[in-house]
Write a protein that holds these residues in place. Structure first.
Motif, PDB file in Angstrom:
ATOM      1  N   ILE A  43       0.215   4.100 -22.150  1.00 56.04           N
ATOM      2  CA  ILE A  43      -0.502   4.424 -23.383  1.00 56.04           C
ATOM      3  C   ILE A  43      -0.114   5.864 -23.735  1.00 56.04           C
ATOM      4  O   ILE A  43      -0.660   6.817 -23.156  1.00 56.04           O
ATOM      5  CB  ILE A  43      -2.043   4.344 -23.172  1.00 56.04           C
ATOM      6  CG1 ILE A  43      -2.424   2.969 -22.637  1.00 56.04           C
ATOM      7  CG2 ILE A  43      -2.778   4.678 -24.468  1.00 56.04           C
ATOM      8  CD1 ILE A  43      -2.347   1.842 -23.624  1.00 56.04           C
ATOM      9  N   ASP A  44       0.869   6.032 -24.617  1.00 53.61           N
ATOM     10  CA  ASP A  44       1.322   7.386 -24.973  1.00 53.61           C
ATOM     11  C   ASP A  44       0.362   7.998 -26.002  1.00 53.61           C
ATOM     12  O   ASP A  44      -0.137   7.301 -26.884  1.00 53.61           O
ATOM     13  CB  ASP A  44       2.737   7.347 -25.588  1.00 53.61           C
ATOM     14  CG  ASP A  44       3.787   6.936 -24.575  1.00 53.61           C
ATOM     15  OD1 ASP A  44       3.490   6.936 -23.364  1.00 53.61           O
ATOM     16  OD2 ASP A  44       4.905   6.595 -24.992  1.00 53.61           O
ATOM     17  N   LYS A  45       0.177   9.307 -25.914  1.00 52.68           N
ATOM     18  CA  LYS A  45      -0.703   9.993 -26.867  1.00 52.68           C
ATOM     19  C   LYS A  45       0.145  10.837 -27.832  1.00 52.68           C
ATOM     20  O   LYS A  45       0.930  11.673 -27.372  1.00 52.68           O
ATOM     21  CB  LYS A  45      -1.675  10.925 -26.108  1.00 52.68           C
ATOM     22  CG  LYS A  45      -2.703  10.159 -25.274  1.00 52.68           C
ATOM     23  CD  LYS A  45      -3.945   9.811 -26.081  1.00 52.68           C
ATOM     24  CE  LYS A  45      -4.935   8.971 -25.270  1.00 52.68           C
ATOM     25  NZ  LYS A  45      -4.454   7.570 -25.083  1.00 52.68           N
ATOM     26  N   LEU A  46      -0.017  10.560 -29.146  1.00 50.31           N
ATOM     27  CA  LEU A  46       0.680  11.356 -30.163  1.00 50.31           C
ATOM     28  C   LEU A  46      -0.203  12.546 -30.517  1.00 50.31           C
ATOM     29  O   LEU A  46      -1.353  12.362 -30.923  1.00 50.31           O
ATOM     30  CB  LEU A  46       0.949  10.506 -31.406  1.00 50.31           C
ATOM     31  CG  LEU A  46       1.737  11.163 -32.538  1.00 50.31           C
ATOM     32  CD1 LEU A  46       3.182  11.428 -32.108  1.00 50.31           C
ATOM     33  CD2 LEU A  46       1.700  10.304 -33.805  1.00 50.31           C
ATOM     34  N   THR A  47       0.323  13.773 -30.363  1.00 44.82           N
ATOM     35  CA  THR A  47      -0.510  14.957 -30.653  1.00 44.82           C
ATOM     36  C   THR A  47      -0.555  15.189 -32.164  1.00 44.82           C
ATOM     37  O   THR A  47       0.201  14.585 -32.920  1.00 44.82           O
ATOM     38  CB  THR A  47       0.109  16.218 -29.988  1.00 44.82           C
ATOM     39  OG1 THR A  47       1.371  16.462 -30.615  1.00 44.82           O
ATOM     40  CG2 THR A  47       0.278  16.026 -28.499  1.00 44.82           C
ATOM     41  N   ALA A  48      -1.408  16.110 -32.575  1.00 45.90           N
ATOM     42  CA  ALA A  48      -1.563  16.420 -34.015  1.00 45.90           C
ATOM     43  C   ALA A  48      -0.229  16.876 -34.607  1.00 45.90           C
ATOM     44  O   ALA A  48       0.062  16.629 -35.771  1.00 45.90           O
ATOM     45  CB  ALA A  48      -2.630  17.486 -34.201  1.00 45.90           C
ATOM     46  N   ASP A  49       0.601  17.551 -33.768  1.00 50.21           N
ATOM     47  CA  ASP A  49       1.893  17.970 -34.336  1.00 50.21           C
ATOM     48  C   ASP A  49       3.003  16.978 -33.967  1.00 50.21           C
ATOM     49  O   ASP A  49       4.177  17.336 -33.819  1.00 50.21           O
ATOM     50  CB  ASP A  49       2.258  19.396 -33.900  1.00 50.21           C
ATOM     51  CG  ASP A  49       2.096  19.579 -32.388  1.00 50.21           C
ATOM     52  OD1 ASP A  49       2.155  20.718 -31.909  1.00 50.21           O
ATOM     53  OD2 ASP A  49       1.890  18.534 -31.713  1.00 50.21           O
ATOM     54  N   HIS A  50       2.596  15.724 -33.787  1.00 47.22           N
ATOM     55  CA  HIS A  50       3.558  14.612 -33.643  1.00 47.22           C
ATOM     56  C   HIS A  50       4.474  14.758 -32.433  1.00 47.22           C
ATOM     57  O   HIS A  50       5.670  14.460 -32.492  1.00 47.22           O
ATOM     58  CB  HIS A  50       4.391  14.450 -34.910  1.00 47.22           C
ATOM     59  CG  HIS A  50       3.565  14.132 -36.119  1.00 47.22           C
ATOM     60  ND1 HIS A  50       3.869  14.601 -37.381  1.00 47.22           N
ATOM     61  CD2 HIS A  50       2.415  13.423 -36.240  1.00 47.22           C
ATOM     62  CE1 HIS A  50       2.943  14.192 -38.238  1.00 47.22           C
ATOM     63  NE2 HIS A  50       2.055  13.465 -37.563  1.00 47.22           N
ATOM     64  N   LYS A  61       0.823  -1.222   0.000  1.00 46.45           N
ATOM     65  CA  LYS A  61       0.000   0.000   0.000  1.00 46.45           C
ATOM     66  C   LYS A  61       0.857   1.272   0.000  1.00 46.45           C
ATOM     67  O   LYS A  61       0.358   2.384  -0.114  1.00 46.45           O
ATOM     68  CB  LYS A  61      -0.950   0.009   1.204  1.00 46.45           C
ATOM     69  CG  LYS A  61      -0.290  -0.077   2.575  1.00 46.45           C
ATOM     70  CD  LYS A  61      -1.368  -0.083   3.672  1.00 46.45           C
ATOM     71  CE  LYS A  61      -0.783  -0.121   5.079  1.00 46.45           C
ATOM     72  NZ  LYS A  61      -0.183  -1.419   5.431  1.00 46.45           N
ATOM     73  N   TYR A  62       2.159   1.119   0.117  1.00 43.46           N
ATOM     74  CA  TYR A  62       3.027   2.304   0.183  1.00 43.46           C
ATOM     75  C   TYR A  62       3.564   2.753  -1.178  1.00 43.46           C
ATOM     76  O   TYR A  62       4.273   3.751  -1.284  1.00 43.46           O
ATOM     77  CB  TYR A  62       4.223   2.026   1.110  1.00 43.46           C
ATOM     78  CG  TYR A  62       3.815   1.766   2.542  1.00 43.46           C
ATOM     79  CD1 TYR A  62       3.745   0.478   3.044  1.00 43.46           C
ATOM     80  CD2 TYR A  62       3.437   2.834   3.365  1.00 43.46           C
ATOM     81  CE1 TYR A  62       3.343   0.239   4.349  1.00 43.46           C
ATOM     82  CE2 TYR A  62       3.037   2.602   4.671  1.00 43.46           C
ATOM     83  CZ  TYR A  62       2.981   1.304   5.164  1.00 43.46           C
ATOM     84  OH  TYR A  62       2.576   1.064   6.449  1.00 43.46           O
ATOM     85  N   VAL A  63       3.232   1.986  -2.247  1.00 52.11           N
ATOM     86  CA  VAL A  63       3.762   2.377  -3.564  1.00 52.11           C
ATOM     87  C   VAL A  63       2.633   2.429  -4.590  1.00 52.11           C
ATOM     88  O   VAL A  63       1.686   1.648  -4.518  1.00 52.11           O
ATOM     89  CB  VAL A  63       4.871   1.405  -4.046  1.00 52.11           C
ATOM     90  CG1 VAL A  63       6.077   1.459  -3.132  1.00 52.11           C
ATOM     91  CG2 VAL A  63       4.358  -0.012  -4.183  1.00 52.11           C
ATOM     92  N   PRO A  64       2.737   3.345  -5.572  1.00 51.76           N
ATOM     93  CA  PRO A  64       1.707   3.451  -6.618  1.00 51.76           C
ATOM     94  C   PRO A  64       1.848   2.324  -7.648  1.00 51.76           C
ATOM     95  O   PRO A  64       2.825   1.582  -7.622  1.00 51.76           O
ATOM     96  CB  PRO A  64       2.003   4.804  -7.261  1.00 51.76           C
ATOM     97  CG  PRO A  64       3.465   5.012  -7.053  1.00 51.76           C
ATOM     98  CD  PRO A  64       3.808   4.351  -5.748  1.00 51.76           C
ATOM     99  N   GLN A  65       0.863   2.204  -8.535  1.00 50.66           N
ATOM    100  CA  GLN A  65       0.911   1.162  -9.558  1.00 50.66           C
ATOM    101  C   GLN A  65       0.827   1.790 -10.958  1.00 50.66           C
ATOM    102  O   GLN A  65       0.229   2.846 -11.139  1.00 50.66           O
ATOM    103  CB  GLN A  65      -0.255   0.173  -9.370  1.00 50.66           C
ATOM    104  CG  GLN A  65      -0.192  -0.579  -8.047  1.00 50.66           C
ATOM    105  CD  GLN A  65      -1.179  -1.732  -7.980  1.00 50.66           C
ATOM    106  OE1 GLN A  65      -1.870  -2.024  -8.956  1.00 50.66           O
ATOM    107  NE2 GLN A  65      -1.246  -2.397  -6.839  1.00 50.66           N
ATOM    108  N   SER A  66       1.432   1.086 -11.932  1.00 51.24           N
ATOM    109  CA  SER A  66       1.312   1.538 -13.326  1.00 51.24           C
ATOM    110  C   SER A  66      -0.054   1.103 -13.856  1.00 51.24           C
ATOM    111  O   SER A  66      -0.805   0.398 -13.172  1.00 51.24           O
ATOM    112  CB  SER A  66       2.422   0.885 -14.170  1.00 51.24           C
ATOM    113  OG  SER A  66       2.060  -0.459 -14.486  1.00 51.24           O
ATOM    114  N   ASP A  67      -0.346   1.482 -15.112  1.00 49.92           N
ATOM    115  CA  ASP A  67      -1.636   1.091 -15.727  1.00 49.92           C
ATOM    116  C   ASP A  67      -1.774  -0.423 -15.808  1.00 49.92           C
ATOM    117  O   ASP A  67      -2.858  -0.946 -16.020  1.00 49.92           O
ATOM    118  CB  ASP A  67      -1.741   1.690 -17.141  1.00 49.92           C
ATOM    119  CG  ASP A  67      -1.748   3.218 -17.091  1.00 49.92           C
ATOM    120  OD1 ASP A  67      -1.490   3.852 -18.124  1.00 49.92           O
ATOM    121  OD2 ASP A  67      -1.984   3.763 -15.982  1.00 49.92           O
TER     122      ASP A  67
END
Ligand code: BGP
Length: 479
Positions: free
Chosen positions: A383-390, A342-348
């Protein structure tokens, strides 16, 4: 080690694996590998292991991100980041397409000649894994992978061929990627990818794992001896997945259970670094009545063929808690009987993010093995997000890596742990091994390819690319 600054020759870089990056699964004479017969899965499902390549199935490793053809431009991007090293694997089935041939496939050898020459053009040291979840599939179907002692010979023939071929281009080698991953033998994926084994009904999966694990550590010890005969300057390492298991409380039974879990996970590196089996394990074999094929010659080789350094991956840590009716005799399941910390966060993907666990692990391995250590994987899938200007604003990746580099530096500068280098996972977006997803991204470089195989394969620099470029340029000072 001075208190200030990492060694000037610290091997900053990035890591990938052939089956996750190259694609071209049937090009240049390459044979099928175990990775080529696994379909993709969802974020939390197991990949499906098919019996050969089945029409109508999607196999993400067949094309991956087409590094096989795009490597010159990709290596140029690695050089732009300032890489001093680049970790990848040699796809075993490019060199021995079936795995049991006597002579290697010249086209396969030529590809890695070209790749290593490209790296050396930019003074990037290749760090080469011999077997990274990509055993020739024919060795599985004909011999049962590392069920058979014969596979030791096939592996050492492969190792000798590439040691000889690249003796003037590659200094740093690793024998088996995350060899201890198969200690999670209750996951079909890990046994199959590490040792080409699928447990049959009625078999004791743990006994199968220990026998295969024995043949693999023998194969590793022989490869180390062959390497040093070819080039005494070779540095040959073992490689484990380092995910420490903490006791959930200070209750003595929790502490003992955590100790058992660590023993169960790291007997591989015990054998590869120290040359002998730990006593708890030989006692365990007897107690369980495991009649394994371990010869006197094997034990002599294990002693002679210990590794020069220990590479490891670090992503997360675990915790364990003893139950009241704990079986007093050690059982493997203790290393898999985990509770949430409970002391550490988790990834997706539920991986427990614990940067201090890296400093803990570096000290634990240094105190245990007294060998140079190499962090050959560390990163966060997202999950990375690619923006319109890459552009990709992956601040979460910068934060994750920065927090871990801070702990690595503390281990080096405060605790005196000798660390050779740091090659985060991954240099560029690639196929996720456990899920077969491309959407689970780790790279400093975004690749336009989606989970269904669509996409232009174009490459785009993420924010973390520019951040890591400064980290390397300042040798870890500007974080
Ligand atoms: C390690 C493997 C790598 C890589 C990494 C990330 O187990 O050595 O090949 O896959 O995990 O995990 P995944 O790709 O499953 O997200």
């Amino acid at each position: 080690m001075t208190k200030h600054g990492l060694p000037k020759n610290f091997l900053w870089g990035g890591a990938v694996a052939a089956h996750q990056v190259e694609g071209a699964y049937n090009v240049g004479g390459k044979g099928l590998s175990v990775a080529d017969v696994m379909t993709a899965a969802g974020s939390h499902d197991e990949r499906k292991i098919t019996d050969g390549v089945q029409a109508g199935e999607f196999y993400p490793n067949h094309d991956a991100v087409d590094f096989y053809h795009q490597y010159p431009a990709d290596v140029k991007l690695f050089a732009e980041m300032g890489f001093k090293s680049f970790r990848t694997s040699i796809a075993w089935s490019r060199i021995f397409p079936q795995g049991d041939e006597i002579e290697p496939n010249e086209e396969g050898l030529k590809f890695y000649d070209r790749l290593f020459d490209e790296c050396l053009k930019y003074n990037i040291e290749p760090v080469v894994t011999l077997s990274h979840f990509e055993m020739p599939y024919h060795l599985v179907t004909k011999y049962g992978g590392f069920r058979s002692r014969k596979t030791i010979t096939f592996f050492t023939r492969f190792a000798k061929a590439v040691f000889e071929r690249y003796q003037d281009k590659v200094k740093y080698w690793l024998t088996f990627n995350e060899i201890n991953n198969q200690s999670n033998y209750d996951r079909a994926f890990t046994l199959f990818t590490n040792s080409g084994i699928q447990v049959k009904p009625g078999e004791n999966a743990e006994e199968v794992m220990y026998q295969a694990g024995h043949y693999e550590v023998v194969a590793s010890s022989l490869a180390v001896q062959i390497a040093h005969q070819i080039n005494p300057d070779f540095q040959v390492g073992a490689m484990v997945a380092f995910s420490p298991v903490y006791p959930a409380t200070d209750k003595p039974s929790d502490v003992l259970k955590a100790q058992r879990a660590m023993q169960a996970r790291f007997w591989f590196s015990d054998v590869q670094c120290e040359g002998t089996y730990p006593t708890w394990l030989t006692q365990y074999f007897d107690a369980k009545g495991y009649d394994l094929d371990i010869t006197k010659a094997d034990l002599a080789n294990l002693k002679r063929g210990t590794v020069d350094y220990l590479g490891f991956s670090y992503y997360m840590s675990f915790a364990t808690q003893a139950s009241d009716h704990e079986d007093k005799q050690f059982s493997y399941n203790e290393s898999r009987d985990l509770v949430t910390n409970k002391y550490v966060p988790q990834s997706d993907w539920g991986w427990q993010v614990d940067p201090e666990g890296l400093r803990y692990g570096l000290n634990w391995m240094n105190d245990r093995y007294h060998l140079p250590l190499f962090i050959v994987e560390n990163g966060i899938g997202a999950i990375d997000k690619l923006t319109a200007d890459h552009e990709v604003h992956d601040q979460y990746r910068i934060d994750y890596l920065r927090d871990h580099i801070v702990q690595m530096k503390l281990a080096m500068e405060e605790d005196g742990v000798p660390v050779m280098g740091y090659t985060p996972w991954s240099a560029i977006d690639i196929v996720s091994a456990s899920t077969g997803q491309l959407s689970k991204r780790y790279g400093f470089i975004y690749v336009d390819r989606n989970d269904d195989g669509s996409g232009s394969l174009a490459r785009y620099r993420k924010d973390s690319f520019y951040w890591y470029q400064r980290v390397i340029a300042t040798n870890g000072e500007d974080l």
